[in-house]
Motif scaffolding. Structure first.
Motif, PDB file in Angstrom:
ATOM      1  N   SER A 195       0.859  -1.180   0.000  1.00 29.85           N
ATOM      2  CA  SER A 195       0.000   0.000   0.000  1.00 29.85           C
ATOM      3  C   SER A 195       0.892   1.225   0.000  1.00 29.85           C
ATOM      4  N   LEU A 196       0.481   2.246  -0.725  1.00 29.23           N
ATOM      5  CA  LEU A 196       1.261   3.470  -0.779  1.00 29.23           C
ATOM      6  C   LEU A 196       0.761   4.463   0.263  1.00 29.23           C
ATOM      7  N   ARG A 197       1.681   5.292   0.722  1.00 26.13           N
ATOM      8  CA  ARG A 197       1.362   6.332   1.697  1.00 26.13           C
ATOM      9  C   ARG A 197       1.664   7.691   1.094  1.00 26.13           C
ATOM     10  N   CYS A 198       1.104   8.703   1.682  1.00 23.47           N
ATOM     11  CA  CYS A 198       1.357  10.075   1.259  1.00 23.47           C
ATOM     12  C   CYS A 198       2.868  10.328   1.290  1.00 23.47           C
ATOM     13  N   GLY A 199       3.384  10.859   0.188  1.00 26.39           N
ATOM     14  CA  GLY A 199       4.806  11.157   0.079  1.00 26.39           C
ATOM     15  C   GLY A 199       5.636  10.079  -0.589  1.00 26.39           C
ATOM     16  N   ASP A 200       5.067   8.875  -0.792  1.00 21.51           N
ATOM     17  CA  ASP A 200       5.821   7.793  -1.433  1.00 21.51           C
ATOM     18  C   ASP A 200       6.186   8.156  -2.863  1.00 21.51           C
ATOM     19  N   ALA A 201       7.384   7.781  -3.258  1.00 15.86           N
ATOM     20  CA  ALA A 201       7.875   8.050  -4.608  1.00 15.86           C
ATOM     21  C   ALA A 201       7.567   6.866  -5.525  1.00 15.86           C
ATOM     22  N   VAL A 202       7.119   7.174  -6.735  1.00 15.92           N
ATOM     23  CA  VAL A 202       6.894   6.170  -7.772  1.00 15.92           C
ATOM     24  C   VAL A 202       7.302   6.761  -9.116  1.00 15.92           C
ATOM     25  N   MET A 203       7.650   5.878 -10.017  1.00 16.97           N
ATOM     26  CA  MET A 203       7.843   6.256 -11.413  1.00 16.97           C
ATOM     27  C   MET A 203       6.523   5.916 -12.089  1.00 16.97           C
ATOM     28  N   ILE A 204       5.773   6.914 -12.524  1.00  9.65           N
ATOM     29  CA  ILE A 204       4.451   6.689 -13.119  1.00  9.65           C
ATOM     30  C   ILE A 204       4.538   6.894 -14.629  1.00  9.65           C
ATOM     31  N   SER A 261       4.046  20.645 -10.630  1.00  6.71           N
ATOM     32  CA  SER A 261       2.777  20.268 -11.272  1.00  6.71           C
ATOM     33  C   SER A 261       2.101  19.145 -10.501  1.00  6.71           C
ATOM     34  N   LYS A 262       0.767  19.202 -10.449  1.00  5.35           N
ATOM     35  CA  LYS A 262      -0.036  18.179  -9.772  1.00  5.35           C
ATOM     36  C   LYS A 262      -1.040  17.601 -10.751  1.00  5.35           C
ATOM     37  N   PHE A 263      -1.225  16.283 -10.675  1.00  7.99           N
ATOM     38  CA  PHE A 263      -2.220  15.597 -11.489  1.00  7.99           C
ATOM     39  C   PHE A 263      -3.029  14.685 -10.577  1.00  7.99           C
ATOM     40  N   TRP A 264      -4.338  14.961 -10.492  1.00 10.06           N
ATOM     41  CA  TRP A 264      -5.195  14.163  -9.634  1.00 10.06           C
ATOM     42  C   TRP A 264      -5.427  12.791 -10.262  1.00 10.06           C
ATOM     43  N   LEU A 265      -5.456  11.776  -9.407  1.00 12.62           N
ATOM     44  CA  LEU A 265      -5.668  10.403  -9.847  1.00 12.62           C
ATOM     45  C   LEU A 265      -7.159  10.077  -9.811  1.00 12.62           C
ATOM     46  N   HIS A 266      -7.612   9.399 -10.828  1.00 10.04           N
ATOM     47  CA  HIS A 266      -9.011   8.980 -10.909  1.00 10.04           C
ATOM     48  C   HIS A 266      -9.137   7.645 -10.178  1.00 10.04           C
ATOM     49  N   ARG A 267     -10.023   7.563  -9.214  1.00  8.83           N
ATOM     50  CA  ARG A 267     -10.132   6.371  -8.356  1.00  8.83           C
ATOM     51  C   ARG A 267     -10.518   5.097  -9.111  1.00  8.83           C
ATOM     52  N   HIS A 268     -11.103   5.225 -10.294  1.00 12.27           N
ATOM     53  CA  HIS A 268     -11.505   4.031 -11.046  1.00 12.27           C
ATOM     54  C   HIS A 268     -10.490   3.651 -12.115  1.00 12.27           C
ATOM     55  N   ALA A 269      -9.405   4.393 -12.205  1.00 10.04           N
ATOM     56  CA  ALA A 269      -8.372   4.109 -13.211  1.00 10.04           C
ATOM     57  C   ALA A 269      -7.248   3.281 -12.595  1.00 10.04           C
ATOM     58  N   LYS A 270      -6.477   2.663 -13.475  1.00  9.85           N
ATOM     59  CA  LYS A 270      -5.257   1.947 -13.090  1.00  9.85           C
ATOM     60  C   LYS A 270      -4.106   2.669 -13.768  1.00  9.85           C
ATOM     61  N   TYR A 271      -2.990   2.777 -13.051  1.00 11.41           N
ATOM     62  CA  TYR A 271      -1.823   3.480 -13.581  1.00 11.41           C
ATOM     63  C   TYR A 271      -0.607   2.569 -13.510  1.00 11.41           C
ATOM     64  N   ARG A 272       0.139   2.517 -14.606  1.00 10.56           N
ATOM     65  CA  ARG A 272       1.362   1.712 -14.642  1.00 10.56           C
ATOM     66  C   ARG A 272       2.464   2.463 -13.910  1.00 10.56           C
ATOM     67  N   VAL A 273       3.172   1.738 -13.036  1.00 13.37           N
ATOM     68  CA  VAL A 273       4.214   2.362 -12.218  1.00 13.37           C
ATOM     69  C   VAL A 273       5.424   1.455 -12.102  1.00 13.37           C
ATOM     70  N   ARG A 274       6.495   2.090 -11.698  1.00 11.23           N
ATOM     71  CA  ARG A 274       7.688   1.406 -11.209  1.00 11.23           C
ATOM     72  C   ARG A 274       7.938   1.962  -9.818  1.00 11.23           C
ATOM     73  N   PRO A 275       7.616   1.197  -8.778  1.00 11.91           N
ATOM     74  CA  PRO A 275       7.791   1.704  -7.416  1.00 11.91           C
ATOM     75  C   PRO A 275       9.268   1.967  -7.108  1.00 11.91           C
ATOM     76  N   LEU A 276       9.508   2.913  -6.255  1.00 15.92           N
ATOM     77  CA  LEU A 276      10.857   3.253  -5.837  1.00 15.92           C
ATOM     78  C   LEU A 276      11.039   2.864  -4.363  1.00 15.92           C
ATOM     79  N   PHE A 277      10.911   1.564  -4.093  1.00 17.66           N
ATOM     80  CA  PHE A 277      11.102   1.082  -2.717  1.00 17.66           C
ATOM     81  C   PHE A 277      11.901  -0.186  -2.725  1.00 17.66           C
TER      82      PHE A 277
END
Length: 73
Positions: free
Chosen positions: A24-33, A57-73
């Motif tokens: 699960s991601l938390r506020c402030g977590d870094a990802v490559m989106i 820049s800020k981009f709001w995420l749509h709760r019904h969408a899926k986004y491809r990422v590379r997590p940075l953890f």
């Protein structure tokens, strides 16, 4: 390829590898989106709703969408 999906019961974005929950991601977590064909470094943030931040820049995420990422953890 990993993706993030919103989980309504916890009100958080989760990282999945296929159907396997990775974390699960938390506020402030870094990802490559993925934006177009490129993966850009960003941070997941929460205001009145979840968004990703790219520099100033800020981009709001749509709760019904899926986004491809590379997590940075």
């Amino acid at each position: 390829m990993n993706e993030i999906r919103f989980h309504g019961d916890t009100e958080r974005w989760n990282v999945y590898d296929g159907e396997e929950l990775l974390c699960s991601l938390r506020c402030g977590d870094a990802v490559m989106i993925q934006v177009g064909k490129h993966f850009l470094p960003s941070n997941l943030e929460l205001d009145t709703d979840w968004y990703v931040k790219f520099g100033n820049s800020k981009f709001w995420l749509h709760r019904h969408a899926k986004y491809r990422v590379r997590p940075l953890f």
